[in-house]
Design a protein around this motif. Sequence first.
Motif, PDB file in Angstrom:
ATOM      1  N   ARG A 199      36.622 -45.149 -24.608  1.00 25.15           N
ATOM      2  CA  ARG A 199      37.547 -46.200 -25.035  1.00 25.15           C
ATOM      3  C   ARG A 199      37.260 -47.533 -24.360  1.00 25.15           C
ATOM      4  N   ALA A 200      36.752 -47.503 -23.128  1.00 30.58           N
ATOM      5  CA  ALA A 200      36.510 -48.753 -22.414  1.00 30.58           C
ATOM      6  C   ALA A 200      35.618 -48.510 -21.208  1.00 30.58           C
ATOM      7  N   ARG A 201      34.830 -49.532 -20.878  1.00 29.23           N
ATOM      8  CA  ARG A 201      34.142 -49.549 -19.595  1.00 29.23           C
ATOM      9  C   ARG A 201      35.187 -49.835 -18.518  1.00 29.23           C
ATOM     10  N   PHE A 202      35.074 -49.184 -17.362  1.00 23.90           N
ATOM     11  CA  PHE A 202      36.137 -49.287 -16.363  1.00 23.90           C
ATOM     12  C   PHE A 202      35.532 -49.331 -14.970  1.00 23.90           C
ATOM     13  N   GLU A 203      36.008 -50.285 -14.177  1.00 23.28           N
ATOM     14  CA  GLU A 203      35.597 -50.405 -12.780  1.00 23.28           C
ATOM     15  C   GLU A 203      36.833 -50.691 -11.944  1.00 23.28           C
ATOM     16  N   VAL A 204      36.919 -50.050 -10.797  1.00 23.56           N
ATOM     17  CA  VAL A 204      38.073 -50.271  -9.929  1.00 23.56           C
ATOM     18  C   VAL A 204      37.679 -50.074  -8.471  1.00 23.56           C
ATOM     19  N   ASP A 205      38.174 -50.960  -7.630  1.00 23.82           N
ATOM     20  CA  ASP A 205      38.156 -50.769  -6.179  1.00 23.82           C
ATOM     21  C   ASP A 205      39.605 -50.544  -5.772  1.00 23.82           C
ATOM     22  N   ALA A 206      39.867 -49.496  -5.005  1.00 21.04           N
ATOM     23  CA  ALA A 206      41.246 -49.124  -4.739  1.00 21.04           C
ATOM     24  C   ALA A 206      41.344 -48.337  -3.437  1.00 21.04           C
ATOM     25  N   ARG A 207      42.562 -48.201  -2.982  1.00 21.38           N
ATOM     26  CA  ARG A 207      42.882 -47.350  -1.840  1.00 21.38           C
ATOM     27  C   ARG A 207      43.390 -46.014  -2.352  1.00 21.38           C
ATOM     28  N   VAL A 208      42.922 -44.935  -1.767  1.00 23.14           N
ATOM     29  CA  VAL A 208      43.423 -43.615  -2.135  1.00 23.14           C
ATOM     30  C   VAL A 208      44.813 -43.426  -1.519  1.00 23.14           C
ATOM     31  N   LEU A 209      45.788 -43.137  -2.374  1.00 22.31           N
ATOM     32  CA  LEU A 209      47.152 -42.874  -1.911  1.00 22.31           C
ATOM     33  C   LEU A 209      47.428 -41.378  -1.783  1.00 22.31           C
ATOM     34  N   ARG A 229      32.076 -34.953  -3.814  1.00 26.31           N
ATOM     35  CA  ARG A 229      32.499 -36.125  -3.042  1.00 26.31           C
ATOM     36  C   ARG A 229      33.942 -36.497  -3.350  1.00 26.31           C
ATOM     37  N   LEU A 230      34.350 -36.391  -4.612  1.00 23.38           N
ATOM     38  CA  LEU A 230      35.747 -36.649  -4.966  1.00 23.38           C
ATOM     39  C   LEU A 230      36.681 -35.702  -4.221  1.00 23.38           C
ATOM     40  N   LYS A 231      36.282 -34.442  -4.126  1.00 27.95           N
ATOM     41  CA  LYS A 231      37.136 -33.453  -3.475  1.00 27.95           C
ATOM     42  C   LYS A 231      37.252 -33.680  -1.974  1.00 27.95           C
ATOM     43  N   ARG A 232      36.326 -34.441  -1.404  1.00 28.91           N
ATOM     44  CA  ARG A 232      36.365 -34.711   0.033  1.00 28.91           C
ATOM     45  C   ARG A 232      37.080 -36.014   0.386  1.00 28.91           C
ATOM     46  N   LEU A 233      37.505 -36.777  -0.622  1.00 26.74           N
ATOM     47  CA  LEU A 233      38.177 -38.045  -0.347  1.00 26.74           C
ATOM     48  C   LEU A 233      39.487 -37.813   0.399  1.00 26.74           C
ATOM     49  N   ARG A 234      39.872 -38.822   1.197  1.00 25.51           N
ATOM     50  CA  ARG A 234      41.073 -38.714   2.028  1.00 25.51           C
ATOM     51  C   ARG A 234      41.990 -39.896   1.766  1.00 25.51           C
ATOM     52  N   PRO A 235      43.308 -39.678   1.783  1.00 25.18           N
ATOM     53  CA  PRO A 235      44.241 -40.806   1.652  1.00 25.18           C
ATOM     54  C   PRO A 235      43.934 -41.882   2.689  1.00 25.18           C
ATOM     55  N   GLY A 236      44.005 -43.132   2.248  1.00 27.00           N
ATOM     56  CA  GLY A 236      43.714 -44.259   3.120  1.00 27.00           C
ATOM     57  C   GLY A 236      42.317 -44.817   2.957  1.00 27.00           C
ATOM     58  N   GLN A 237      41.405 -44.043   2.357  1.00 22.67           N
ATOM     59  CA  GLN A 237      40.051 -44.548   2.160  1.00 22.67           C
ATOM     60  C   GLN A 237      40.027 -45.571   1.019  1.00 22.67           C
ATOM     61  N   ARG A 238      39.124 -46.536   1.139  1.00 25.69           N
ATOM     62  CA  ARG A 238      38.871 -47.488   0.065  1.00 25.69           C
ATOM     63  C   ARG A 238      37.678 -46.998  -0.735  1.00 25.69           C
ATOM     64  N   ILE A 239      37.832 -46.942  -2.035  1.00 23.79           N
ATOM     65  CA  ILE A 239      36.778 -46.406  -2.893  1.00 23.79           C
ATOM     66  C   ILE A 239      36.460 -47.380  -4.026  1.00 23.79           C
ATOM     67  N   GLY A 240      35.280 -47.238  -4.564  1.00 22.24           N
ATOM     68  CA  GLY A 240      34.887 -47.940  -5.770  1.00 22.24           C
ATOM     69  C   GLY A 240      34.454 -46.926  -6.824  1.00 22.24           C
ATOM     70  N   ILE A 241      35.045 -46.991  -7.990  1.00 21.04           N
ATOM     71  CA  ILE A 241      34.708 -46.086  -9.091  1.00 21.04           C
ATOM     72  C   ILE A 241      34.192 -46.915 -10.258  1.00 21.04           C
ATOM     73  N   ARG A 242      33.096 -46.464 -10.845  1.00 21.51           N
ATOM     74  CA  ARG A 242      32.536 -47.093 -12.034  1.00 21.51           C
ATOM     75  C   ARG A 242      32.337 -46.022 -13.085  1.00 21.51           C
ATOM     76  N   GLY A 243      32.732 -46.322 -14.315  1.00 24.15           N
ATOM     77  CA  GLY A 243      32.580 -45.333 -15.384  1.00 24.15           C
ATOM     78  C   GLY A 243      33.269 -45.787 -16.646  1.00 24.15           C
ATOM     79  N   TYR A 244      33.978 -44.869 -17.301  1.00 21.34           N
ATOM     80  CA  TYR A 244      34.607 -45.153 -18.579  1.00 21.34           C
ATOM     81  C   TYR A 244      36.002 -44.537 -18.645  1.00 21.34           C
ATOM     82  N   LEU A 245      36.904 -45.216 -19.346  1.00 22.65           N
ATOM     83  CA  LEU A 245      38.142 -44.586 -19.769  1.00 22.65           C
ATOM     84  C   LEU A 245      37.851 -43.822 -21.055  1.00 22.65           C
ATOM     85  N   VAL A 246      38.289 -42.571 -21.099  1.00 20.03           N
ATOM     86  CA  VAL A 246      37.920 -41.716 -22.221  1.00 20.03           C
ATOM     87  C   VAL A 246      39.121 -40.907 -22.708  1.00 20.03           C
ATOM     88  N   ASP A 247      39.131 -40.636 -24.012  1.00 23.30           N
ATOM     89  CA  ASP A 247      39.953 -39.574 -24.571  1.00 23.30           C
ATOM     90  C   ASP A 247      39.104 -38.304 -24.570  1.00 23.30           C
TER      91      ASP A 247
END
Length: 200
Positions: A59-69, A148-166
């Motif tokens: 549906r869309a190209r998607f990029e986000v930098d965020a904090r894991v909550l 790597r996703l399964k090892r992420l911890r709350p408080g970390q800053r991450i960057g994800i690149r990919g797509y929004l999909v149905d």
Amino acid sequence: MRYLFIGLCAASVYGGWHWWTAEREVRPPPGVLAPDQPVQVAAEGDRRIAHDEHVLHVRARFEVDARVLRKAIYRLDGGADIAPVDLGVGWGPMSDSAVVDALEFSQMGRFLYWKPRDPARFPLAPEAVVRNAAQFHLIPATGTIEARLKRLRPGQRIGIRGYLVDVTGPRGFAWRTSLTRDDTGAGACEIVYVETLAVR
């Protein structure tokens, strides 16, 4: 009895090691950790990605930098074989420890829940929380990204690149992504096909 005791000790040691390496919260200092809003560019045409027994409809190209909550790993629900990890994430004010520490978070049923510890002193309006936080259902492009996703911890800053999909799949399975950051309730979560993952 001796082997049971040894087994319990081993399980305790493993549990402690797992919590320390994959669950223990990172404590960044106050200040906005990820200032930018997600970048979303609508897809053109009818692009599809085959993923195991499922089909991803881009549906869309998607990029986000965020904090894991918050992080939740799924093994048994209907979407576990396609999206084994959910992340609650925040950006802008929702990446600031001064704000995040004033909230309690939980995840249940593929939703992210939050509430102020002290509503009278919480600095943001509910609408600001909704606009700057989201629950992502994450579809890893590779086994390495999944690990790597399964090892992420709350408080970390991450960057994800990919797509929004149905997603469509066997036995009539259908899952639709949100395409906006200000919706709530059923259908408000982003389904993200993760091509790259960076931990800042």
